[in-house]
Design a protein around this motif. Sequence first.
Motif, PDB file in Angstrom:
ATOM      1  N   ARG A 126       0.827  -1.202   0.000  1.00 34.65           N
ATOM      2  CA  ARG A 126       0.000   0.000   0.000  1.00 34.65           C
ATOM      3  C   ARG A 126       0.865   1.258   0.000  1.00 34.65           C
ATOM      4  O   ARG A 126       1.850   1.359   0.739  1.00 34.65           O
ATOM      5  CB  ARG A 126      -0.913   0.023   1.224  1.00 34.65           C
ATOM      6  CG  ARG A 126      -1.873   1.201   1.246  1.00 34.65           C
ATOM      7  CD  ARG A 126      -2.662   1.247   2.529  1.00 34.65           C
ATOM      8  NE  ARG A 126      -3.704   0.222   2.591  1.00 34.65           N
ATOM      9  CZ  ARG A 126      -4.919   0.359   2.069  1.00 34.65           C
ATOM     10  NH1 ARG A 126      -5.229   1.463   1.412  1.00 34.65           N
ATOM     11  NH2 ARG A 126      -5.802  -0.600   2.194  1.00 34.65           N
ATOM     12  N   ARG A 167      -1.019   6.012   3.324  1.00 33.22           N
ATOM     13  CA  ARG A 167      -2.225   6.828   3.378  1.00 33.22           C
ATOM     14  C   ARG A 167      -2.016   8.171   4.065  1.00 33.22           C
ATOM     15  O   ARG A 167      -2.912   9.021   4.067  1.00 33.22           O
ATOM     16  CB  ARG A 167      -3.347   6.052   4.081  1.00 33.22           C
ATOM     17  CG  ARG A 167      -3.942   4.947   3.241  1.00 33.22           C
ATOM     18  CD  ARG A 167      -4.768   3.979   4.058  1.00 33.22           C
ATOM     19  NE  ARG A 167      -3.917   3.095   4.853  1.00 33.22           N
ATOM     20  CZ  ARG A 167      -4.349   2.035   5.506  1.00 33.22           C
ATOM     21  NH1 ARG A 167      -5.634   1.722   5.470  1.00 33.22           N
ATOM     22  NH2 ARG A 167      -3.520   1.282   6.203  1.00 33.22           N
ATOM     23  N   ARG A 209      -3.581   8.802  -0.284  1.00 33.23           N
ATOM     24  CA  ARG A 209      -5.013   8.948   0.005  1.00 33.23           C
ATOM     25  C   ARG A 209      -5.845   8.774  -1.267  1.00 33.23           C
ATOM     26  O   ARG A 209      -6.954   8.244  -1.223  1.00 33.23           O
ATOM     27  CB  ARG A 209      -5.275  10.313   0.628  1.00 33.23           C
ATOM     28  CG  ARG A 209      -4.668  10.467   2.021  1.00 33.23           C
ATOM     29  CD  ARG A 209      -4.842  11.884   2.526  1.00 33.23           C
ATOM     30  NE  ARG A 209      -4.026  12.104   3.729  1.00 33.23           N
ATOM     31  CZ  ARG A 209      -3.832  13.292   4.281  1.00 33.23           C
ATOM     32  NH1 ARG A 209      -4.408  14.363   3.740  1.00 33.23           N
ATOM     33  NH2 ARG A 209      -3.092  13.430   5.352  1.00 33.23           N
ATOM     34  N   ASP A 240      -6.092   5.084  -1.808  1.00 36.26           N
ATOM     35  CA  ASP A 240      -7.000   4.490  -0.822  1.00 36.26           C
ATOM     36  C   ASP A 240      -8.455   4.793  -1.167  1.00 36.26           C
ATOM     37  O   ASP A 240      -9.330   3.931  -1.027  1.00 36.26           O
ATOM     38  CB  ASP A 240      -6.654   5.032   0.567  1.00 36.26           C
ATOM     39  CG  ASP A 240      -7.519   4.424   1.659  1.00 36.26           C
ATOM     40  OD1 ASP A 240      -7.482   3.187   1.823  1.00 36.26           O
ATOM     41  OD2 ASP A 240      -8.253   5.179   2.324  1.00 36.26           O
ATOM     42  N   GLN A 241      -8.717   5.995  -1.638  1.00 33.46           N
ATOM     43  CA  GLN A 241     -10.079   6.368  -2.031  1.00 33.46           C
ATOM     44  C   GLN A 241     -10.569   5.487  -3.175  1.00 33.46           C
ATOM     45  O   GLN A 241     -11.722   5.054  -3.200  1.00 33.46           O
ATOM     46  CB  GLN A 241     -10.111   7.839  -2.436  1.00 33.46           C
ATOM     47  CG  GLN A 241     -11.496   8.352  -2.793  1.00 33.46           C
ATOM     48  CD  GLN A 241     -11.468   9.815  -3.191  1.00 33.46           C
ATOM     49  OE1 GLN A 241     -10.521  10.304  -3.809  1.00 33.46           O
ATOM     50  NE2 GLN A 241     -12.513  10.537  -2.825  1.00 33.46           N
ATOM     51  N   ARG A 291     -11.544   2.029  -1.850  1.00 37.66           N
ATOM     52  CA  ARG A 291     -12.805   2.076  -1.116  1.00 37.66           C
ATOM     53  C   ARG A 291     -13.993   2.211  -2.062  1.00 37.66           C
ATOM     54  O   ARG A 291     -15.027   1.550  -1.885  1.00 37.66           O
ATOM     55  CB  ARG A 291     -12.790   3.247  -0.134  1.00 37.66           C
ATOM     56  CG  ARG A 291     -11.808   3.057   1.033  1.00 37.66           C
ATOM     57  CD  ARG A 291     -11.776   4.301   1.922  1.00 37.66           C
ATOM     58  NE  ARG A 291     -10.840   4.147   3.022  1.00 37.66           N
ATOM     59  CZ  ARG A 291     -11.143   3.610   4.193  1.00 37.66           C
ATOM     60  NH1 ARG A 291     -12.373   3.158   4.403  1.00 37.66           N
ATOM     61  NH2 ARG A 291     -10.233   3.499   5.142  1.00 37.66           N
ATOM     62  N   GLU A 297      -3.228  -6.901   2.358  1.00 38.64           N
ATOM     63  CA  GLU A 297      -2.156  -5.943   2.618  1.00 38.64           C
ATOM     64  C   GLU A 297      -0.956  -6.605   3.293  1.00 38.64           C
ATOM     65  O   GLU A 297      -1.083  -7.285   4.299  1.00 38.64           O
ATOM     66  CB  GLU A 297      -2.690  -4.799   3.487  1.00 38.64           C
ATOM     67  CG  GLU A 297      -1.741  -3.636   3.623  1.00 38.64           C
ATOM     68  CD  GLU A 297      -2.425  -2.437   4.252  1.00 38.64           C
ATOM     69  OE1 GLU A 297      -1.724  -1.645   4.897  1.00 38.64           O
ATOM     70  OE2 GLU A 297      -3.656  -2.293   4.098  1.00 38.64           O
ATOM     71  N   GLU A 315       2.917  -1.196   4.053  1.00 42.54           N
ATOM     72  CA  GLU A 315       2.489   0.164   3.745  1.00 42.54           C
ATOM     73  C   GLU A 315       3.739   1.028   3.735  1.00 42.54           C
ATOM     74  O   GLU A 315       4.471   1.086   4.730  1.00 42.54           O
ATOM     75  CB  GLU A 315       1.474   0.687   4.756  1.00 42.54           C
ATOM     76  CG  GLU A 315       0.926   2.054   4.397  1.00 42.54           C
ATOM     77  CD  GLU A 315      -0.344   2.415   5.160  1.00 42.54           C
ATOM     78  OE1 GLU A 315      -0.852   3.530   4.961  1.00 42.54           O
ATOM     79  OE2 GLU A 315      -0.829   1.566   5.941  1.00 42.54           O
TER      80      GLU A 315
END
Length: 218
Positions: free
Chosen positions: A109, A112, A118, A121-122, A125, A133, A136
């Motif tokens: 990942r 974030r 971000r 991540d959006q 979602r 995962e 990160e």
Amino acid sequence: SATDDAPLGELRLGVSASALTGIMPIVLARLYRRMPKLAVFMEPGTSNHLYHRVINGDLDAAFIVKPQFNLSKGYAWKLVTEEPLVVLAPPDTPGNDAHELMRTQPFIRYDRNVWGGRLADQYLRQHGIAPRERLEVDGLMGIACMVSEGLGVSLVPDWAPDSLDSRRVKRVLLPGRAPLRRMGILWARHMPHSALAEAFVEEAGRALDPQSRRSVGD
């Protein structure tokens, strides 16, 4: 001022980590041809950190992700490049369905806590993707290296497509229209070195214009 013996001063420039290795060498080469006496101080960092450094007067300009809020009075923003999100995968990974790869393969990942992370991540979602995962990480080049070692796949901006071609990674396009990470320059209009910052903005725009990039082999 580039042709006389007067010192130009020092341009204090913030640069996101991805731009430092992907974009900045091209832009600085052009800037130094125009202003060979210029001194540049470069501070790497996240877009959020560098934004506040400019606002606080510690930096003259910063190459960052576009802020998702209105700028303070006296500051300007110039869009330079747009980078679509792509999935990075090891070259021997079977399949070219981006969503399926992110659902089934170990996932690296993009942090974030940074603005580009971000955005990724959006997207996950919005499409109901719950990745397996594994890590990160803040750092696109580091993510690319981990993908090349087979540690997983990742969803990142396509920040340096030419250099990625030389690494053991493949890019898998997202279905439909991919979200864009918008990169550009934030600068203070009325600081002592605003003219230097604006010269940097001009050369960045020229260096990253598609026709100009083809002419220099980028």
